[in-house]
Motif scaffolding. Sequence first.
Motif, PDB file in Angstrom:
ATOM      1  N   LEU A 108       0.817  -1.210   0.000  1.00  0.00           N
ATOM      2  CA  LEU A 108       0.000   0.000   0.000  1.00  0.00           C
ATOM      3  C   LEU A 108       0.853   1.264   0.000  1.00  0.00           C
ATOM      4  N   LEU A 109       2.020   1.195   0.636  1.00  0.00           N
ATOM      5  CA  LEU A 109       2.879   2.369   0.787  1.00  0.00           C
ATOM      6  C   LEU A 109       3.910   2.501  -0.327  1.00  0.00           C
ATOM      7  N   ALA A 110       4.050   1.478  -1.164  1.00  0.00           N
ATOM      8  CA  ALA A 110       5.092   1.488  -2.196  1.00  0.00           C
ATOM      9  C   ALA A 110       4.857   2.600  -3.211  1.00  0.00           C
ATOM     10  N   ASP A 111       5.933   3.276  -3.597  1.00  0.00           N
ATOM     11  CA  ASP A 111       5.850   4.339  -4.590  1.00  0.00           C
ATOM     12  C   ASP A 111       6.008   3.809  -6.008  1.00  0.00           C
ATOM     13  N   LYS A 112       6.795   2.759  -6.170  1.00  0.00           N
ATOM     14  CA  LYS A 112       7.066   2.209  -7.489  1.00  0.00           C
ATOM     15  C   LYS A 112       6.188   0.983  -7.750  1.00  0.00           C
ATOM     16  N   ALA A 113       5.762   0.855  -9.002  1.00  0.00           N
ATOM     17  CA  ALA A 113       4.868  -0.246  -9.369  1.00  0.00           C
ATOM     18  C   ALA A 113       5.514  -1.604  -9.110  1.00  0.00           C
ATOM     19  N   GLU A 114       6.822  -1.732  -9.397  1.00  0.00           N
ATOM     20  CA  GLU A 114       7.473  -3.032  -9.199  1.00  0.00           C
ATOM     21  C   GLU A 114       7.575  -3.403  -7.724  1.00  0.00           C
ATOM     22  N   ASP A 115       7.778  -2.390  -6.863  1.00  0.00           N
ATOM     23  CA  ASP A 115       7.805  -2.655  -5.422  1.00  0.00           C
ATOM     24  C   ASP A 115       6.419  -3.045  -4.918  1.00  0.00           C
ATOM     25  N   ARG A 116       5.432  -2.332  -5.398  1.00  0.00           N
ATOM     26  CA  ARG A 116       4.049  -2.643  -5.028  1.00  0.00           C
ATOM     27  C   ARG A 116       3.694  -4.077  -5.423  1.00  0.00           C
ATOM     28  N   ASP A 117       4.076  -4.453  -6.633  1.00  0.00           N
ATOM     29  CA  ASP A 117       3.749  -5.789  -7.119  1.00  0.00           C
ATOM     30  C   ASP A 117       4.491  -6.860  -6.317  1.00  0.00           C
ATOM     31  N   ARG A 118       5.768  -6.621  -6.014  1.00  0.00           N
ATOM     32  CA  ARG A 118       6.558  -7.610  -5.267  1.00  0.00           C
ATOM     33  C   ARG A 118       5.976  -7.833  -3.869  1.00  0.00           C
ATOM     34  N   HIS A 119       5.685  -6.746  -3.170  1.00  0.00           N
ATOM     35  CA  HIS A 119       5.119  -6.884  -1.827  1.00  0.00           C
ATOM     36  C   HIS A 119       3.721  -7.509  -1.874  1.00  0.00           C
ATOM     37  N   CYS A 120       2.974  -7.159  -2.900  1.00  0.00           N
ATOM     38  CA  CYS A 120       1.630  -7.724  -3.039  1.00  0.00           C
ATOM     39  C   CYS A 120       1.703  -9.236  -3.235  1.00  0.00           C
ATOM     40  N   ARG A 121       2.638  -9.691  -4.066  1.00  0.00           N
ATOM     41  CA  ARG A 121       2.790 -11.136  -4.289  1.00  0.00           C
ATOM     42  C   ARG A 121       3.154 -11.860  -2.989  1.00  0.00           C
TER      43      ARG A 121
END
Length: 276
Positions: free
Chosen positions: A37-50
């Motif tokens: 939720l807090l990630a600024d970059k799409a790739e970070d958001r996707d990695r944490h989401c996975r």
Amino acid sequence: MEPRLLFLILVGIAIGLSCLAGYWRKKAGEAAFAAALLADKAEDRDRHCRLAVMAGHRDACRMFCFAHPDFYEDRHPLKPFRFRGISVTFYGHYYPSRYKRLLDEEQRGFCRTLYAFKEGENHGIDFFKACMAALPVDTASCHVMFMPCSNWIKYGQRFKRLDWYITTHRKELTSGLYDVDVHSERESLHECKGSERILERNYNITGDIKGKRIIIVDDVFTSGQSLTDYKEEIERCGGEVVAAIFYGKTVTVPPLFLIKAHVWGGHIVRAITHEP
């Protein structure tokens, strides 16, 4: 020590370890989801989401689904599909407001424009032009009719500027804004839930549409119930519905176990092939 007592002790230890593992798995999922939720970059958001999905976090499963609609949707923006014998297309995926925090900024932005269209604050001309261009049917000489709203005020607010655009800029079309009399108020269909979605007809078709080729315009496609009802009423009055266009289509959320299986499968494949 008696074998039975030893067995009970081992079972107790196993249950305790299982509960402890489940607790920390849940905590790990919550932490990964918060990071997504807090990630600024799409790739970070996707990695944490996975990672959160692999830990079993339910909202993370939905977030992943929304971030990758092409994985789970068989209907895509500006890609016409057949429904009840007519060609249907939509401008973008719509996400119900209860999922707002799970969306990225682009998705939130699209939903804001759709809400503005519903309230008459967005003229919808861009959506109309794009969807009309995507339709695989001959739209020349078609008559455009608009889906009746919950009351006549919303009906006018939502579609009056499209009516103006059609009558002033699209000479190959005619507008049917005034072919419909919204005579009473009803509950919005989108506010109903599940099996309670019963469309109470609050309109009459008063214009002469016999023999006309009709394109229906509406805001959101969900189950297609309202489209089916309106199509049947138009055809009862002698019109022929050839197409329908929608600003948005409500995104489809598959069973969460399928999302978990998809993410776990991708993780295993990457581990085997040593992909990052």
